[in-house]
Design an enzyme around this catalytic site. Structure first.
Site, PDB file in Angstrom:
ATOM      1  N   LEU A  31       0.860  -1.181   0.000  1.00 20.47           N
ATOM      2  CA  LEU A  31       0.000   0.000   0.000  1.00 20.47           C
ATOM      3  C   LEU A  31       0.899   1.234   0.000  1.00 20.47           C
ATOM      4  CD1 LEU A  31      -2.684  -0.959   2.688  1.00 20.47           C
ATOM      5  CD2 LEU A  31      -2.992  -0.842   0.216  1.00 20.47           C
TER       6      LEU A  31
ATOM      7  N   GLU B  94      -8.289   3.810   8.399  1.00 23.52           N
ATOM      8  CA  GLU B  94      -8.859   3.241   7.177  1.00 23.52           C
ATOM      9  C   GLU B  94      -8.685   1.720   7.191  1.00 23.52           C
ATOM     10  OE1 GLU B  94      -9.921   1.938   3.379  1.00 23.52           O
ATOM     11  OE2 GLU B  94      -7.874   1.697   4.130  1.00 23.52           O
TER      12      GLU B  94
END
Length: 190
Positions: A23, A30
């Site tokens: 990521l 989140e």
């Protein structure tokens, strides 16, 4: 028979979801949202309060991109789509399937599975969007540009309409200087 299923992803302004199998951002809240949405069953239980768990379906690269200490994703049935693993099951996952379709059908046939989520990567998302059983898309939009090498596919917004849900926070969120919003799309009735 194939059950309805959902996609869940986070992407930045250019649609990017990852770079070098990682990521491109670190957003703890989140990630907590992702874990909560993919863990809570339709009866409101987390991780089997009603005897069922949700299934998460992912490609081989996504599976191996999850840090060892978080793999398998806790309190969920972890299914991997791979032609390279040739049916060999990594010890920590619950099954390996040669196609997205067979993985969804496999999860659909498991009595212990409540909801089914597609969690990546790019090719798995692309293929999943083609099925009429794809009925929800949980999409976090990160309001920034990151250099990425994998992307969330564009989807037909004439087929999916944005809806609200008590489970999906409204408004702009901010963490580590990054702003983002949670969106939920549902396939329109035809």
């Amino acid at each position: 028979m194939m059950k309805k299923f959902s996609l869940i992803a986070a992407c930045c302004d250019n649609g990017g979801i990852g770079v070098n199998q990682k990521l491109p951002w670190r957003l703890k809240n989140e990630m907590n949202y992702f874990n909560r949405i993919t863990t809570i069953t339709t009866s409101g239980g987390e991780g089997g309060d009603d005897g069922k768990r949700n299934a998460v379906i992912m490609g081989r690269k996504t599976w191996f991109s999850i840090p060892d200490k978080f793999r398998p994703l806790r309190d969920r049935v972890n299914l991997v789509v791979s032609r390279q693993l040739d049916g060999k099951i990594p010890i920590e996952c619950d099954g390996v399937y040669a196609s997205v379709e067979s993985a969804i059908e496999g999860a659909s046939s498991m009595d212990s599975v409540d909801r089914i989520f597609i969690v990546g990567g790019e090719k798995i998302y692309q293929e999943s969007l083609q099925f009429p059983q794809c009925y929800r898309i949980y999409l976090t939009r990160i309001h920034a540009h990151f250099d990425c090498d994998t992307f969330f596919p564009k989807f037909d917004e004439n087929l999916f309409q944005e809806i609200t849900s008590d489970q999906v926070p409204q408004g702009v969120q901010e963490e580590n200087g990054l702003k983002y919003t949670f969106h939920l799309y549902e396939r329109k009735e035809t």
